[in-house]
Design a protein around this motif. Structure first.
Motif, PDB file in Angstrom:
ATOM      1  N   VAL A 174       0.839  -1.200   0.000  1.00  0.00           N
ATOM      2  CA  VAL A 174       0.000   0.000   0.000  1.00  0.00           C
ATOM      3  C   VAL A 174       0.874   1.251   0.000  1.00  0.00           C
ATOM      4  N   CYS A 175       0.401   2.299  -0.662  1.00  0.00           N
ATOM      5  CA  CYS A 175       1.074   3.594  -0.634  1.00  0.00           C
ATOM      6  C   CYS A 175       0.246   4.572   0.193  1.00  0.00           C
ATOM      7  N   PHE A 176       0.935   5.398   0.918  1.00  0.00           N
ATOM      8  CA  PHE A 176       0.276   6.303   1.855  1.00  0.00           C
ATOM      9  C   PHE A 176       0.871   7.690   1.666  1.00  0.00           C
ATOM     10  N   THR A 177       0.020   8.703   1.594  1.00  0.00           N
ATOM     11  CA  THR A 177       0.590  10.054   1.471  1.00  0.00           C
ATOM     12  C   THR A 177      -0.241  11.087   2.217  1.00  0.00           C
ATOM     13  N   PHE A 178       0.371  12.232   2.420  1.00  0.00           N
ATOM     14  CA  PHE A 178      -0.261  13.342   3.132  1.00  0.00           C
ATOM     15  C   PHE A 178      -0.310  14.547   2.186  1.00  0.00           C
ATOM     16  N   GLN A 179      -1.406  15.274   2.254  1.00  0.00           N
ATOM     17  CA  GLN A 179      -1.458  16.528   1.499  1.00  0.00           C
ATOM     18  C   GLN A 179      -2.000  17.612   2.406  1.00  0.00           C
ATOM     19  N   GLY A 180      -1.381  18.780   2.377  1.00  0.00           N
ATOM     20  CA  GLY A 180      -1.933  19.899   3.117  1.00  0.00           C
ATOM     21  C   GLY A 180      -3.215  20.369   2.450  1.00  0.00           C
ATOM     22  N   ASP A 181      -4.025  21.125   3.197  1.00  0.00           N
ATOM     23  CA  ASP A 181      -5.250  21.663   2.582  1.00  0.00           C
ATOM     24  C   ASP A 181      -4.885  22.540   1.376  1.00  0.00           C
ATOM     25  N   GLY A 182      -3.747  23.253   1.478  1.00  0.00           N
ATOM     26  CA  GLY A 182      -3.317  24.069   0.350  1.00  0.00           C
ATOM     27  C   GLY A 182      -2.859  23.214  -0.816  1.00  0.00           C
ATOM     28  N   ALA A 183      -2.012  22.230  -0.533  1.00  0.00           N
ATOM     29  CA  ALA A 183      -1.491  21.354  -1.597  1.00  0.00           C
ATOM     30  C   ALA A 183      -2.636  20.670  -2.345  1.00  0.00           C
ATOM     31  N   SER A 184      -3.696  20.338  -1.613  1.00  0.00           N
ATOM     32  CA  SER A 184      -4.799  19.599  -2.236  1.00  0.00           C
ATOM     33  C   SER A 184      -5.596  20.473  -3.211  1.00  0.00           C
ATOM     34  N   ARG A 185      -5.316  21.769  -3.240  1.00  0.00           N
ATOM     35  CA  ARG A 185      -6.024  22.682  -4.158  1.00  0.00           C
ATOM     36  C   ARG A 185      -5.257  22.904  -5.449  1.00  0.00           C
ATOM     37  N   THR A 186      -4.132  22.246  -5.624  1.00  0.00           N
ATOM     38  CA  THR A 186      -3.373  22.435  -6.868  1.00  0.00           C
ATOM     39  C   THR A 186      -3.921  21.549  -7.976  1.00  0.00           C
ATOM     40  N   GLN A 189      -7.782   0.978   8.876  1.00  0.00           N
ATOM     41  CA  GLN A 189      -8.908   0.473   8.077  1.00  0.00           C
ATOM     42  C   GLN A 189      -8.758   0.854   6.598  1.00  0.00           C
ATOM     43  N   ALA A 190      -8.282   2.068   6.355  1.00  0.00           N
ATOM     44  CA  ALA A 190      -8.100   2.496   4.958  1.00  0.00           C
ATOM     45  C   ALA A 190      -6.991   1.681   4.289  1.00  0.00           C
ATOM     46  N   ILE A 191      -5.948   1.380   5.054  1.00  0.00           N
ATOM     47  CA  ILE A 191      -4.835   0.575   4.516  1.00  0.00           C
ATOM     48  C   ILE A 191      -5.337  -0.835   4.193  1.00  0.00           C
ATOM     49  N   ALA A 192      -6.126  -1.414   5.101  1.00  0.00           N
ATOM     50  CA  ALA A 192      -6.665  -2.766   4.869  1.00  0.00           C
ATOM     51  C   ALA A 192      -7.545  -2.772   3.617  1.00  0.00           C
ATOM     52  N   ARG A 193      -8.292  -1.718   3.448  1.00  0.00           N
ATOM     53  CA  ARG A 193      -9.183  -1.609   2.278  1.00  0.00           C
ATOM     54  C   ARG A 193      -8.350  -1.556   0.993  1.00  0.00           C
ATOM     55  N   ALA A 194      -7.304  -0.740   1.007  1.00  0.00           N
ATOM     56  CA  ALA A 194      -6.446  -0.626  -0.178  1.00  0.00           C
ATOM     57  C   ALA A 194      -5.742  -1.952  -0.455  1.00  0.00           C
ATOM     58  N   ARG A 195      -5.296  -2.599   0.611  1.00  0.00           N
ATOM     59  CA  ARG A 195      -4.571  -3.875   0.444  1.00  0.00           C
ATOM     60  C   ARG A 195      -5.481  -4.957  -0.130  1.00  0.00           C
ATOM     61  N   ALA A 196      -6.749  -4.858   0.205  1.00  0.00           N
ATOM     62  CA  ALA A 196      -7.707  -5.853  -0.288  1.00  0.00           C
ATOM     63  C   ALA A 196      -8.107  -5.587  -1.741  1.00  0.00           C
ATOM     64  N   GLY A 197      -7.568  -4.519  -2.341  1.00  0.00           N
ATOM     65  CA  GLY A 197      -7.873  -4.241  -3.747  1.00  0.00           C
ATOM     66  C   GLY A 197      -9.071  -3.334  -3.935  1.00  0.00           C
ATOM     67  N   ASP A 198      -9.547  -2.706  -2.846  1.00  0.00           N
ATOM     68  CA  ASP A 198     -10.743  -1.880  -2.951  1.00  0.00           C
ATOM     69  C   ASP A 198     -10.448  -0.400  -3.194  1.00  0.00           C
ATOM     70  N   GLY A 199      -9.165  -0.065  -3.389  1.00  0.00           N
ATOM     71  CA  GLY A 199      -8.817   1.274  -3.856  1.00  0.00           C
ATOM     72  C   GLY A 199      -8.585   2.321  -2.785  1.00  0.00           C
ATOM     73  N   MET A 200      -8.608   3.564  -3.282  1.00  0.00           N
ATOM     74  CA  MET A 200      -8.178   4.711  -2.469  1.00  0.00           C
ATOM     75  C   MET A 200      -9.227   5.151  -1.454  1.00  0.00           C
ATOM     76  N   THR A 201      -8.748   5.577  -0.313  1.00  0.00           N
ATOM     77  CA  THR A 201      -9.583   6.254   0.690  1.00  0.00           C
ATOM     78  C   THR A 201      -8.935   7.597   0.982  1.00  0.00           C
ATOM     79  N   ILE A 202      -9.761   8.607   1.180  1.00  0.00           N
ATOM     80  CA  ILE A 202      -9.242   9.902   1.643  1.00  0.00           C
ATOM     81  C   ILE A 202      -9.589  10.036   3.124  1.00  0.00           C
ATOM     82  N   ILE A 203      -8.584  10.321   3.926  1.00  0.00           N
ATOM     83  CA  ILE A 203      -8.813  10.580   5.354  1.00  0.00           C
ATOM     84  C   ILE A 203      -8.637  12.077   5.578  1.00  0.00           C
ATOM     85  N   VAL A 204      -9.677  12.721   6.049  1.00  0.00           N
ATOM     86  CA  VAL A 204      -9.557  14.152   6.359  1.00  0.00           C
ATOM     87  C   VAL A 204      -9.189  14.286   7.834  1.00  0.00           C
TER      88      VAL A 204
END
Ligand SMILES: Cc1ncc(C[n+]2csc(CCOP(=O)(O)OP(=O)(O)O)c2C)c(N)n1
Ligand SMILES: [Mg+2]
Length: 382
Positions: free
Chosen positions: A162-174, A243-258
């Motif tokens: 699984v890949c995991f990343t962080f985005q600032g509220d500003g970065a997410s507006r680019t 839970q989001a990592i388990a979901r991604a690992r199971a092949g169910d795709g991306m989750t956004i955590i706010v």
């Protein structure tokens, strides 16, 4: 997906963490200690960096994560060996949770030759493939696009990573961030994106950079689920991340955590955050992630005030040693500047380094005064 206050209160007084009934991983006494140590280490290491910054030992800027430590630590702790993480500058806690040592961070900030970038870059701008760390990329938003490639390679090779990343509220507006999110969602990549709603992007309030009130709403545009957590509650963050990592690992795709959190200091040391209303800072000071975790640990019988003080003392002693050792280490040798610039070592060696080595420039170089760099600059009129 959220761990509610109600669920938490079920265990109050029972000596059992409400997270022990989770289906992902039981957090035992050792985990609680590790989480606390990581939170404290993050804060104490940054405080140490601030001291040596003020002593002129830090080369470049210093970006602290005061008040946001729980988001980084909770997420980093939820990942498994083989997973990859792409932190922003404010996610030191995630790097420490992944195995980066305080020595590595101190070396990096003080540009030692022994640092992960051998003095070529500072802050946490390093990539460590063995630990699954993709370094920050300065143009905001672009890091996710690179991480998409890593995630796609996992998927193509059918590796449950699984890949995991962080985005600032500003970065997410680019624009680049939108492209990255759209691609990750469309290709159902094994990615988790933490959107850090810390209310500020440098001097711009998040209300001025987005029309959404509920930041989880942005997920609808990409067709992926989102979960909102109290980003200052390390256990709630851990739970959502796991839970989001388990979901991604199971092949169910991306989750956004706010992550609902707050940047307690200016953008960096050079920013005194004069634009921040006092009331805002005072309100969030009462919601400190470390203080509230300490209260929780004592209340549920995981730690005592004394054992917590022992952890803090052990961290302080370890940082004393690390700081002294790192400051005694040398700066990089001049020749290091040309090594490890390209992936191909032969290419490194073949690239002319000084202008004196470039055909046609020899005369120009020898014609200049060979005194100090300062004199040369003056003679060029720069
Ligand atoms: C495309 C781009 N624009 C501007 C910058 C300069 N810059 C660096 S960090 C930053 C603020 C980022 O805010 P946010 O994404 O909310 O993260 P935070 O600092 O709050 O953690 C800015 C404007 C940049 N690096 N890249
Ligand atoms: Mg921000």
């Amino acid at each position: 997906m959220q761990v509610t206050r109600e669920r938490r209160s079920l265990a109050r007084g029972s000596g059992i963490s409400p997270y022990q009934d989770g289906h992902l991983k039981t957090l035992d006494r050792r985990d609680m200690r590790s989480l606390y140590r990581l939170l404290w280490l993050t804060r104490a290491l940054e405080e140490r960096l601030e001291i040596i910054f003020k002593q002129g030992q830090v080369v470049g800027g210093l970006y602290r994560s005061l008040g946001q430590e729980a988001t980084a630590v909770g997420c980093g702790y939820a990942l498994s060996a083989g997973d990859w993480i792409a932190p922003s500058i404010r996610d030191l806690g995630a790097l420490l949770a992944r195995g980066i040592e305080p020595h590595d961070i101190l070396r990096q900030y003080t540009a030692r030759g022994t640092s992960l970038c051998a003095g070529k870059d500072n802050t946490n701008h390093f990539t460590v493939p063995e630990l699954g760390i993709l370094g920050p990329i300065s143009p905001l938003g672009t890091q996710l696009c690179v991480l998409n490639g890593v995630a796609l390679s996992f998927r193509t090779r059918r590796e449950p990573r699984v890949c995991f990343t962080f985005q600032g509220d500003g970065a997410s507006r680019t624009g680049t961030s939108h492209e990255g999110l759209a691609m990750a969602a469309a290709l159902n990549l094994p990615i988790v994106v933490v959107l850090q709603h810390n209310r500020w992007s440098f001097g711009t309030p998040s209300t001025a950079e987005a029309a959404v009130e509920n930041w989880a709403d942005v997920a609808g545009a990409y067709g992926v689920p989102a979960v909102t957590v109290d980003g200052n509650d390390v256990l709630q963050v851990y739970d959502a991340a796991a839970q989001a990592i388990a979901r991604a690992r199971a092949g169910d795709g991306m989750t956004i955590i706010v992550s609902e959190t707050y940047r307690m200091l200016g953008h960096a040391q050079h920013d005194a955050q004069r634009y921040v209303p006092d009331e805002e800072l005072i309100a969030w000071r009462d919601h400190d992630p470390i203080r509230s975790f300490e209260t929780y640990l004592v209340e549920f019988g995981f730690e005592s005030e004394t054992s917590l003080a022992e952890v803090r003392a052990e961290v302080a002693a370890a940082l004393d040693v690390a700081t002294d050792e790192v400051l005694a280490e040398p700066y990089p040798a001049p020749g290091e500047a040309r090594s490890r610039v390209y992936g191909n070592a032969e290419l490194d060696a073949a690239i002319p380094w000084t202008r004196g080595e470039v055909p046609g420039y020899e005369g120009l170089v020898t014609a200049r005064p060979s005194a100090t760099r300062g004199t040369t600059r003056q003679s060029q009129g720069a």
